[in-house]
Design a protein around this motif. Structure first.
Motif, PDB file in Angstrom:
ATOM      1  N   THR A 129       2.592 -84.565 -56.334  1.00 20.85           N
ATOM      2  CA  THR A 129       2.621 -85.972 -56.739  1.00 20.85           C
ATOM      3  C   THR A 129       2.099 -86.866 -55.631  1.00 20.85           C
ATOM      4  O   THR A 129       1.344 -87.817 -55.878  1.00 20.85           O
ATOM      5  CB  THR A 129       4.047 -86.395 -57.115  1.00 20.85           C
ATOM      6  OG1 THR A 129       4.506 -85.585 -58.200  1.00 20.85           O
ATOM      7  CG2 THR A 129       4.095 -87.852 -57.531  1.00 20.85           C
ATOM      8  N   LEU A 130       2.470 -86.579 -54.392  1.00 19.02           N
ATOM      9  CA  LEU A 130       1.956 -87.354 -53.274  1.00 19.02           C
ATOM     10  C   LEU A 130       0.462 -87.096 -53.070  1.00 19.02           C
ATOM     11  O   LEU A 130      -0.285 -87.989 -52.670  1.00 19.02           O
ATOM     12  CB  LEU A 130       2.722 -87.007 -51.999  1.00 19.02           C
ATOM     13  CG  LEU A 130       4.147 -87.563 -51.888  1.00 19.02           C
ATOM     14  CD1 LEU A 130       4.804 -87.075 -50.609  1.00 19.02           C
ATOM     15  CD2 LEU A 130       4.149 -89.080 -51.928  1.00 19.02           C
ATOM     16  N   SER A 131       0.034 -85.866 -53.352  1.00 22.65           N
ATOM     17  CA  SER A 131      -1.373 -85.536 -53.176  1.00 22.65           C
ATOM     18  C   SER A 131      -2.248 -86.262 -54.192  1.00 22.65           C
ATOM     19  O   SER A 131      -3.314 -86.773 -53.861  1.00 22.65           O
ATOM     20  CB  SER A 131      -1.575 -84.026 -53.312  1.00 22.65           C
ATOM     21  OG  SER A 131      -0.796 -83.333 -52.373  1.00 22.65           O
ATOM     22  N   ASP A 132      -1.802 -86.299 -55.431  1.00 18.82           N
ATOM     23  CA  ASP A 132      -2.578 -86.935 -56.499  1.00 18.82           C
ATOM     24  C   ASP A 132      -1.613 -87.510 -57.524  1.00 18.82           C
ATOM     25  O   ASP A 132      -1.207 -86.822 -58.471  1.00 18.82           O
ATOM     26  CB  ASP A 132      -3.512 -85.924 -57.155  1.00 18.82           C
ATOM     27  CG  ASP A 132      -4.381 -86.564 -58.237  1.00 18.82           C
ATOM     28  OD1 ASP A 132      -4.474 -87.810 -58.261  1.00 18.82           O
ATOM     29  OD2 ASP A 132      -4.951 -85.822 -59.057  1.00 18.82           O
ATOM     30  N   PRO A 133      -1.200 -88.762 -57.343  1.00 19.38           N
ATOM     31  CA  PRO A 133      -0.216 -89.361 -58.253  1.00 19.38           C
ATOM     32  C   PRO A 133      -0.805 -89.814 -59.580  1.00 19.38           C
ATOM     33  O   PRO A 133      -0.096 -90.402 -60.394  1.00 19.38           O
ATOM     34  CB  PRO A 133       0.291 -90.562 -57.449  1.00 19.38           C
ATOM     35  CG  PRO A 133      -0.869 -90.960 -56.598  1.00 19.38           C
ATOM     36  CD  PRO A 133      -1.578 -89.677 -56.255  1.00 19.38           C
ATOM     37  N   SER A 134      -2.074 -89.549 -59.819  1.00 17.93           N
ATOM     38  CA  SER A 134      -2.723 -90.076 -61.020  1.00 17.93           C
ATOM     39  C   SER A 134      -2.057 -89.584 -62.298  1.00 17.93           C
ATOM     40  O   SER A 134      -1.847 -90.355 -63.240  1.00 17.93           O
ATOM     41  CB  SER A 134      -4.205 -89.680 -61.022  1.00 17.93           C
ATOM     42  OG  SER A 134      -4.852 -90.151 -59.868  1.00 17.93           O
ATOM     43  N   ALA A 135      -1.732 -88.286 -62.338  1.00 13.81           N
ATOM     44  CA  ALA A 135      -1.200 -87.705 -63.572  1.00 13.81           C
ATOM     45  C   ALA A 135       0.110 -88.356 -63.977  1.00 13.81           C
ATOM     46  O   ALA A 135       0.303 -88.736 -65.142  1.00 13.81           O
ATOM     47  CB  ALA A 135      -1.012 -86.202 -63.397  1.00 13.81           C
ATOM     48  N   VAL A 136       1.041 -88.506 -63.029  1.00 13.15           N
ATOM     49  CA  VAL A 136       2.331 -89.114 -63.362  1.00 13.15           C
ATOM     50  C   VAL A 136       2.247 -90.621 -63.394  1.00 13.15           C
ATOM     51  O   VAL A 136       3.128 -91.299 -63.930  1.00 13.15           O
ATOM     52  CB  VAL A 136       3.418 -88.657 -62.363  1.00 13.15           C
ATOM     53  CG1 VAL A 136       3.749 -87.198 -62.559  1.00 13.15           C
ATOM     54  CG2 VAL A 136       2.994 -88.925 -60.932  1.00 13.15           C
ATOM     55  N   GLY A 137       1.210 -91.178 -62.806  1.00 14.35           N
ATOM     56  CA  GLY A 137       1.054 -92.630 -62.800  1.00 14.35           C
ATOM     57  C   GLY A 137       0.274 -93.158 -63.983  1.00 14.35           C
ATOM     58  O   GLY A 137       0.055 -94.367 -64.090  1.00 14.35           O
TER      59      GLY A 137
END
Length: 391
Positions: free
Chosen positions: A35-43
């Motif tokens: 999530t910290l690496s790529d928050p796009s999916a959950v964001g």
């Protein structure tokens, strides 16, 4: 005629429970790293990460299933501890609450203090999701966390440290545990589980915020209790580990189907949680097979031993690492690789927290079983004495 003395039986633990907790905690850690690496999916945004990286990180996007497993394991372990005296009842509610508080609260409050410090010195200077969901850190959020009621509102539950919401729910389930135990011993396992399931269903249907309160953790917690009760106080038929295994496989299939159909989160949580309950029942009666040997391997059991600290502290440590990442870490791919390389740091940091704030408050030795009258053992009770296991 002299009553027959009880046979001297060994005391044992169930290390596979630690293994399940350890793997579940590690999965949550990897999920938050992604999530910290790529928050796009959950964001809710489009990810610009390479397809191969999105597929890898997508494997760790179901952390809620791991939390459901924690809830089931907690119920199983608490019920298991009641069979140390071979009767399966809770003799002292006040003593139970005291032991739970000593076991859970010191690491929790230590983590809360550290998390507040990290939020005020690190999180406030980060931009965007997921950091925005941990803020603001104000008096209301702090007090609701102190009194373990922050799960009552979506405006409180994910603040400061995004994983602490489940600890509040677990403590509230501990408060209800004596009621569940009494109900199982009075009206039976099926009626108790069905009754709790009906209450959860009514909440989900009638209360708009019920899904954010994770009310379905009630039947999951009771499922863990029922699973242990079945394993250690079986019917005249005895233990049926094959049935438990088949039940778990069916539930895992249901979980996969519910995820593929994008059903509400409680559906996959319930399927996954009941699968864990079936696995616990099956492995209690049949300690063998590749899954069992994986769960009782030393590295996995070690993770399980410190799983509570690992769950509590991994995200504050990960945020500190993120804020102090090297300059060459400037994209999704390099950030992901950096965090994978930082995983040992997270594990060591959580192990240090465990040594300082969790292990000193764990029971130094297992309590002795209460003396029982020298009579024939009632039929249906387990023939072995089991040591309590702290959840």
């Amino acid at each position: 005629m002299r009553p027959k003395a009880k046979a001297k039986v060994p005391k044992t633990r169930l290390p596979f429970l630690e293994g399940i907790r350890g793997l579940a905690a590690l999965y949550v850690v990897l999920g938050h790293v992604c999530t910290l690496s790529d928050p796009s999916a959950v964001g809710g945004r489009t990810s610009h990460a390479p397809d191969w990286l999105q597929r890898i990180m997508g494997c760790f996007s179901l952390g809620h299933l791991a939390v459901a497993a924690f809830i089931v394991i907690s119920g199983f372990c608490l019920e298991l501890s009641l069979f140390a005296n071979e009767v399966g009842i809770l003799r002292s509610v006040s003593r139970f609450y005291k032991r739970r508080a000593q076991r859970i609260l010191p690491p929790y409050y230590a983590c809360l203090a550290i998390s507040i410090y990290v939020a005020l010195t690190i999180t406030v200077y980060q931009v965007g999701f997921p950091f925005s969901q941990y803020l603001p850190v104000d008096q209301t959020r702090i007090l609701t966390h102190v009194f373990l009621i922050h799960n009552f509102s979506p405006d409180w539950m994910y603040k400061i440290n995004g994983v602490l919401w489940s600890i509040a729910i677990e403590v509230q389930l501990y408060i209800l545990f004596p009621i569940f135990v009494k109900s199982i011993n009075k009206v039976g396992r099926i009626l108790t589980l069905a009754g709790v399931g009906f209450v959860a269903y009514e909440f989900i249907i009638r209360v708009p915020q019920a899904q954010k309160m994770y009310i379905w953790y009630l039947p999951l917690f009771v499922a863990g209790i029922v699973s242990a009760h079945l394993a250690f106080k079986p019917t005249k038929i005895g233990r049926l580990p094959v049935v438990g295994s088949l039940f778990s496989i069916a539930c895992l299939c249901g979980c996969a189907y519910s995820l593929s159909q994008d059903w509400p989160i409680f559906a996959s949580d319930l399927f996954a949680g009941f699968a864990i309950a079936g696995i616990c029942y099956a492995l209690t009666g049949a300690a063998r097979g590749p899954l069992y040997h994986l769960l009782v391997s030393r590295p996995v059991v070690f993770l399980g031993t410190m799983s509570y600290s690992l769950y509590l502290m991994h995200h504050p440590i990960a945020q500190v690492l993120y804020a102090n990442r090297p300059k060459w870490v400037n994209g999704e791919t390099s950030l992901f690789l950096y965090f994978i390389a930082s995983l040992p740091i997270i594990l060591v940091g959580c192990w240090g927290f465990y040594r300082l704030f969790e292990k000193p408050f764990m029971p130094k030795r297992q309590p002795k079983p209460e003396p029982q009258p020298k009579t024939h053992a009632p039929s249906g009770l387990p023939l072995r004495v089991y040591q309590p296991i702290d959840s």
